[in-house]
Design a protein around this motif. Structure first.
Motif, PDB file in Angstrom:
ATOM      1  N   LYS A 225       0.839  -1.201   0.000  1.00 15.71           N
ATOM      2  CA  LYS A 225       0.000   0.000   0.000  1.00 15.71           C
ATOM      3  C   LYS A 225       0.867   1.242   0.000  1.00 15.71           C
ATOM      4  CE  LYS A 225      -3.961  -2.079   2.379  1.00 15.71           C
ATOM      5  NZ  LYS A 225      -4.832  -2.027   3.567  1.00 15.71           N
ATOM      6  N   GLN A 226       0.472   2.222  -0.808  1.00 17.44           N
ATOM      7  CA  GLN A 226       1.231   3.471  -0.978  1.00 17.44           C
ATOM      8  C   GLN A 226       2.695   3.152  -1.287  1.00 17.44           C
ATOM      9  OE1 GLN A 226      -0.899   5.791   2.577  1.00 17.44           O
ATOM     10  NE2 GLN A 226       0.321   7.153   1.297  1.00 17.44           N
ATOM     11  N   ALA A 227       2.879   2.292  -2.277  1.00 13.44           N
ATOM     12  CA  ALA A 227       4.217   1.787  -2.611  1.00 13.44           C
ATOM     13  C   ALA A 227       5.165   2.914  -3.004  1.00 13.44           C
ATOM     14  CB  ALA A 227       4.112   0.778  -3.744  1.00 13.44           C
ATOM     15  N   ILE A 228       6.377   2.824  -2.498  1.00 13.86           N
ATOM     16  CA  ILE A 228       7.422   3.804  -2.789  1.00 13.86           C
ATOM     17  C   ILE A 228       8.344   3.240  -3.872  1.00 13.86           C
ATOM     18  CG2 ILE A 228       9.444   4.996  -1.859  1.00 13.86           C
ATOM     19  CD1 ILE A 228       8.027   4.983   0.861  1.00 13.86           C
ATOM     20  N   THR A 229       8.617   4.052  -4.887  1.00 11.50           N
ATOM     21  CA  THR A 229       9.582   3.670  -5.927  1.00 11.50           C
ATOM     22  C   THR A 229      10.647   4.746  -6.021  1.00 11.50           C
ATOM     23  OG1 THR A 229       8.327   4.771  -7.699  1.00 11.50           O
ATOM     24  CG2 THR A 229       7.821   2.453  -7.263  1.00 11.50           C
TER      25      THR A 229
ATOM     26  N   ALA B 272      15.623  14.870  -1.167  1.00 10.96           N
ATOM     27  CA  ALA B 272      14.710  14.071  -1.998  1.00 10.96           C
ATOM     28  C   ALA B 272      13.488  14.903  -2.345  1.00 10.96           C
ATOM     29  CB  ALA B 272      14.288  12.797  -1.274  1.00 10.96           C
ATOM     30  N   THR B 273      12.848  14.517  -3.463  1.00 14.17           N
ATOM     31  CA  THR B 273      11.585  15.119  -3.891  1.00 14.17           C
ATOM     32  C   THR B 273      10.558  14.002  -4.027  1.00 14.17           C
ATOM     33  OG1 THR B 273      12.769  16.852  -5.093  1.00 14.17           O
ATOM     34  CG2 THR B 273      10.451  16.515  -5.662  1.00 14.17           C
ATOM     35  N   PHE B 274       9.323  14.261  -3.605  1.00 14.26           N
ATOM     36  CA  PHE B 274       8.299  13.224  -3.557  1.00 14.26           C
ATOM     37  C   PHE B 274       7.122  13.592  -4.459  1.00 14.26           C
ATOM     38  CE2 PHE B 274      10.656  13.400   0.344  1.00 14.26           C
ATOM     39  CZ  PHE B 274      10.966  12.072   0.601  1.00 14.26           C
ATOM     40  N   LYS B 275       6.734  12.644  -5.323  1.00 13.59           N
ATOM     41  CA  LYS B 275       5.543  12.814  -6.163  1.00 13.59           C
ATOM     42  C   LYS B 275       4.493  11.808  -5.716  1.00 13.59           C
ATOM     43  CE  LYS B 275       3.741  12.449 -10.886  1.00 13.59           C
ATOM     44  NZ  LYS B 275       2.917  13.655 -10.771  1.00 13.59           N
ATOM     45  N   GLU B 276       3.306  12.322  -5.363  1.00 16.39           N
ATOM     46  CA  GLU B 276       2.208  11.456  -4.956  1.00 16.39           C
ATOM     47  C   GLU B 276       1.281  11.205  -6.140  1.00 16.39           C
ATOM     48  OE1 GLU B 276       0.284  12.163  -1.041  1.00 16.39           O
ATOM     49  OE2 GLU B 276       1.521  13.986  -1.023  1.00 16.39           O
ATOM     50  N   PHE B 277       0.841   9.963  -6.297  1.00 14.60           N
ATOM     51  CA  PHE B 277      -0.140   9.612  -7.330  1.00 14.60           C
ATOM     52  C   PHE B 277      -1.491   9.465  -6.646  1.00 14.60           C
ATOM     53  CE2 PHE B 277       3.968   8.249  -8.863  1.00 14.60           C
ATOM     54  CZ  PHE B 277       3.971   8.689 -10.178  1.00 14.60           C
ATOM     55  N   ALA B 278      -2.405  10.367  -6.999  1.00 10.70           N
ATOM     56  CA  ALA B 278      -3.640  10.515  -6.243  1.00 10.70           C
ATOM     57  C   ALA B 278      -4.501   9.256  -6.204  1.00 10.70           C
ATOM     58  CB  ALA B 278      -4.453  11.679  -6.818  1.00 10.70           C
ATOM     59  N   ASP B 279      -4.634   8.543  -7.341  1.00 12.48           N
ATOM     60  CA  ASP B 279      -5.575   7.425  -7.378  1.00 12.48           C
ATOM     61  C   ASP B 279      -5.073   6.184  -6.654  1.00 12.48           C
ATOM     62  OD1 ASP B 279      -3.625   7.092  -9.319  1.00 12.48           O
ATOM     63  OD2 ASP B 279      -4.917   5.845 -10.582  1.00 12.48           O
ATOM     64  N   THR B 280      -3.766   6.078  -6.437  1.00 10.21           N
ATOM     65  CA  THR B 280      -3.213   4.894  -5.766  1.00 10.21           C
ATOM     66  C   THR B 280      -2.549   5.208  -4.432  1.00 10.21           C
ATOM     67  OG1 THR B 280      -1.091   5.143  -6.912  1.00 10.21           O
ATOM     68  CG2 THR B 280      -2.760   3.736  -7.968  1.00 10.21           C
TER      69      THR B 280
ATOM     70  N   VAL C 163      10.254  -1.607 -22.871  1.00 13.86           N
ATOM     71  CA  VAL C 163      10.704  -0.509 -22.029  1.00 13.86           C
ATOM     72  C   VAL C 163      10.016  -0.597 -20.677  1.00 13.86           C
ATOM     73  CG1 VAL C 163      11.335   1.117 -23.846  1.00 13.86           C
ATOM     74  CG2 VAL C 163       8.974   1.043 -23.029  1.00 13.86           C
ATOM     75  N   LEU C 164      10.784  -0.270 -19.636  1.00 11.27           N
ATOM     76  CA  LEU C 164      10.234  -0.195 -18.287  1.00 11.27           C
ATOM     77  C   LEU C 164       9.639   1.185 -18.103  1.00 11.27           C
ATOM     78  CD1 LEU C 164       9.868  -1.210 -15.348  1.00 11.27           C
ATOM     79  CD2 LEU C 164      12.168  -0.322 -14.877  1.00 11.27           C
ATOM     80  N   ILE C 165       8.363   1.221 -17.712  1.00 14.09           N
ATOM     81  CA  ILE C 165       7.682   2.500 -17.535  1.00 14.09           C
ATOM     82  C   ILE C 165       7.016   2.554 -16.165  1.00 14.09           C
ATOM     83  CG2 ILE C 165       7.203   2.651 -20.019  1.00 14.09           C
ATOM     84  CD1 ILE C 165       4.206   2.087 -19.248  1.00 14.09           C
ATOM     85  N   GLN C 166       6.616   3.764 -15.815  1.00 10.73           N
ATOM     86  CA  GLN C 166       5.791   3.975 -14.616  1.00 10.73           C
ATOM     87  C   GLN C 166       4.558   4.715 -15.071  1.00 10.73           C
ATOM     88  OE1 GLN C 166       7.916   5.911 -11.421  1.00 10.73           O
ATOM     89  NE2 GLN C 166       6.679   4.854  -9.899  1.00 10.73           N
ATOM     90  N   ASP C 167       3.400   4.168 -14.730  1.00  8.33           N
ATOM     91  CA  ASP C 167       2.168   4.775 -15.249  1.00  8.33           C
ATOM     92  C   ASP C 167       1.715   5.942 -14.381  1.00  8.33           C
ATOM     93  OD1 ASP C 167       0.936   3.755 -13.004  1.00  8.33           O
ATOM     94  OD2 ASP C 167      -0.355   2.351 -14.061  1.00  8.33           O
ATOM     95  N   ASP C 168       0.553   6.484 -14.720  1.00  7.41           N
ATOM     96  CA  ASP C 168       0.056   7.665 -14.013  1.00  7.41           C
ATOM     97  C   ASP C 168      -0.472   7.353 -12.616  1.00  7.41           C
ATOM     98  OD1 ASP C 168      -2.096   6.216 -14.907  1.00  7.41           O
ATOM     99  OD2 ASP C 168      -3.100   7.880 -15.909  1.00  7.41           O
TER     100      ASP C 168
ATOM    101  N   GLY D 166       1.730   5.470 -10.665  1.00  7.95           N
ATOM    102  CA  GLY D 166       2.961   5.113  -9.995  1.00  7.95           C
ATOM    103  C   GLY D 166       3.305   3.645 -10.057  1.00  7.95           C
ATOM    104  N   ARG D 167       2.568   2.865 -10.878  1.00  7.54           N
ATOM    105  CA  ARG D 167       2.856   1.430 -11.005  1.00  7.54           C
ATOM    106  C   ARG D 167       3.989   1.234 -12.003  1.00  7.54           C
ATOM    107  NH1 ARG D 167      -2.342   2.584 -12.036  1.00  7.54           N
ATOM    108  NH2 ARG D 167      -3.959   2.039 -10.512  1.00  7.54           N
ATOM    109  N   LEU D 168       4.801   0.205 -11.780  1.00 11.38           N
ATOM    110  CA  LEU D 168       5.894  -0.133 -12.685  1.00 11.38           C
ATOM    111  C   LEU D 168       5.518  -1.324 -13.553  1.00 11.38           C
ATOM    112  CD1 LEU D 168       8.882   0.138 -10.186  1.00 11.38           C
ATOM    113  CD2 LEU D 168       8.404   1.711 -12.065  1.00 11.38           C
TER     114      LEU D 168
END
Length: 577
Positions: A61-65, A157-165, A223-228, A230-232
């Protein structure tokens, strides 16, 4: 005869050929067709991409990458209340971060900052001053959490939160990331983002055209991507389109003191101050010495207070002579007092603030930390003290050095020193390469033979990864006169320490001419009087020159001598680096 004819008739009837059956052939053909169909189906099935979805039950939950990797950690909260596990901070953001349970503080240190965040409110400290962070750290079970807001203010560090996940993407100073989108001609269709770079991998999520993504890396045609959210995951290279790049500003660390930045070779003399300071008018000319380190400050009590013997006259003399002053601060060699004074942030901070005040009052150029006779259990707290001290001294342009012994099995005199960690924190590490044979040694021998001194330095460089340019070779200006007697067939040993003038007087007294010992790299002499054998391994110009030569061969940061009062006038003509 009739029976015979009947038998022949029956025989002919039985051997008559029967017509062939069509049933067996049909079954064989049907089996072949089925086998063929199954093979075609299996081939078709093997060609088809996997349509199954990855199991989401085990998703953090609220996975950090970070850097396109799943950290395995999960955050708590959001927005101003976002919290990051301390273990994640230690792993990738600030490795020296700690939680001090006694103080209920998370303490964050690096080359540029010292911060403390309380788990009992929003009050704390930043770079020596009280600070209201507006949020506190948290303890939940066996997990400690650090406010992301604090880490951002420290610019680590800088943190980006993904609202839906609720997922979190961490980027670091100087990072550049590639932004992109999903490329799909038919806007009504989706593409599968997969768990691994292969079509048989389960699906992480179906992505529609123009979905915003971050592109991390390429593996063959995937290609390795991260979606909107925050999933890899992985998509085909031809299914993505690269757009602009985003950069996180690079943060320059705190500038080192000018002495360090200019890489000035260290040539230091410790000035042993016991009851009173020397009269500057009586000090010898020491042209090769560029740093004086008077033993002025010491740990006064369990609370971390500092006592002082500072004398402005010595400061004025040093400035007139063009020498720097790195005042020495000792723990008074009191192990229990040291334990208490290092035991909490508040007590360590008290020592640091008082030392900074003295540095300002006397216009010092640096500090030399000399902690000896320390309990092994205080190893980490001593390291923490140095980590908390160094950035605050660097903010004032002050050099930080620490004295360490040669490595040995002694807990209170060697093993309490985490030389690797200390070497990272300080500007210089002064290796006290003496007392190979100490005052109470059961065996006579050199105070510092050349091979032993070289080994003392080399082991720290090789085993603890302390850079050679940070290492300063400490050399003795004293000799031990060893007295050996025989009692019941056993040799008893005692010693007396004397300076360079005294050892010359001793040689003259017994009219001795020393011989050079190749093994120790110094002169040796002995005499027997009234059943007592006296032996000396002499510190003189020969031994000092050999060590300076060795220090240069190892590319060390400089040399230091203990102590100024033990040298004679001639030795100052050769000590320089």
């Amino acid at each position: 005869m009739g029976n015979s004819n009947m038998s022949r008739h029956m025989s002919r009837s039985t051997n008559k050929p029967k017509p062939k059956s069509r049933r067996g052939g049909c079954l064989f053909l049907l089996f072949g067709l089925c086998l063929l169909g199954f093979s075609v189906w299996q081939g078709w099935k093997g060609w088809l991409p996997n349509q199954d979805y990855a199991d989401t039950k085990l998703v953090v939950k609220q996975a950090i990458t970070w850097n396109g990797e799943a950290s395995g950690y999960g955050a708590k909260g959001s927005g101003e209340g976002l919290l990051i596990p301390l273990k994640a901070v230690q792993e990738r953001i600030m490795p020296t971060a700690i939680y001090e349970e006694r103080s209920k503080l998370v303490i964050l240190t690096n080359q540029s900052h010292v911060a403390a965040v309380s788990t009992e409110g929003d009050k704390g400290w930043l770079d020596g001053d009280m600070k209201n962070w507006g949020i506190g750290a948290q303890v939940a079970g066996d997990q400690v959490y650090v406010p992301a807001k604090v880490l951002e203010e420290l610019q680590v560090a800088t943190f980006k939160e993904f609202a839906d996940t609720g997922n979190i993407r961490i980027t670091f100073p100087g990072d550049t990331i590639q932004i992109g989108k999903i490329k799909q001609e038919d806007k009504t269709n989706t593409i599968a983002m997969r768990y691994h770079p292969e079509k048989k991998a389960p699906i992480v999520r179906d992505l529609s055209a123009d979905t915003a993504i971050t592109i991390w890396s390429k593996q063959e045609d995937w290609v390795l991507i991260q979606d909107d959210g925050g999933r890899l995951g992985y998509v085909r290279e031809d299914e993505v389109e690269s757009l602009e790049k985003e950069s996180t500003p690079k943060v320059e660390p705190l500038s080192p003191p000018q002495f360090v930045e200019e890489e000035i070779p260290v040539s230091l003399a410790w000035e042993a101050v016991y009851s009173r300071n020397p009269n500057p008018d009586s000090l010898p000319d020491m042209p090769g010495i560029n740093v004086i380190s008077p033993t002025w400050f010491s740990l006064q009590d369990n609370e971390g207070n500092v006592s002082s013997k500072a004398d402005r006259r010595l400061i004025d003399w040093a400035k007139e002579e063009g020498k720097y002053v790195w005042a020495l601060f000792s723990n008074s060699f009191e192990p229990e007092r040291t334990t208490e004074a290092l035991s909490s942030f508040e007590r360590r901070d008290r020592s640091i603030r008082q030392l900074l005040a003295y540095a300002e009052q006397y216009k010092l150029d640096g500090i030399n930390i000399d902690y000896e006779n320390v309990n092994v259990e205080d190893r980490d707290n001593l390291t923490q003290f140095v980590r908390e001290l160094t950035p605050l001294f660097h903010m004032k342009g002050l050099v930080v050095s620490i004295d360490v012994t040669a490595k040995s099995s002694s807990g209170r005199w060697s093993q309490f020193l985490d030389r690797k960690a200390l070497g990272t924190a300080v500007d210089y590490m002064m290796v006290m390469a003496y007392d190979e044979h100490w005052a109470a040694s059961p065996k006579s021998g050199s105070v510092s033979s050349l091979p032993w001194a070289k080994s003392a330095v080399a082991r720290i460089i090789e085993e603890d990864n302390v850079p050679a340019h940070k290492m300063v070779l400490g050399m003795p200006l004293y000799t031990r006169i060893w007295s050996e007697t025989s009692e019941a067939g056993e040799t008893k040993v005692k010693s007396e320490s004397v300076g360079m003038r005294s050892i010359k007087e001793w040689l003259e007294k017994y009219k001795l001419t020393p011989t050079f010992s190749e093994q120790e790299g110094q002169h040796y002499a002995e005499v027997t009087e009234k059943g007592v054998k006296q032996r000396v391994w002499i510190e003189d110009e020969t031994s000092i020159k050999a060590r300076i030569k060795m220090a240069r061969e190892l590319n060390l940061g400089g040399v230091a001598v203990w102590a100024r009062a033990l040298g004679d006038d001639d030795i100052w003509k050769i000590i320089h680096y």
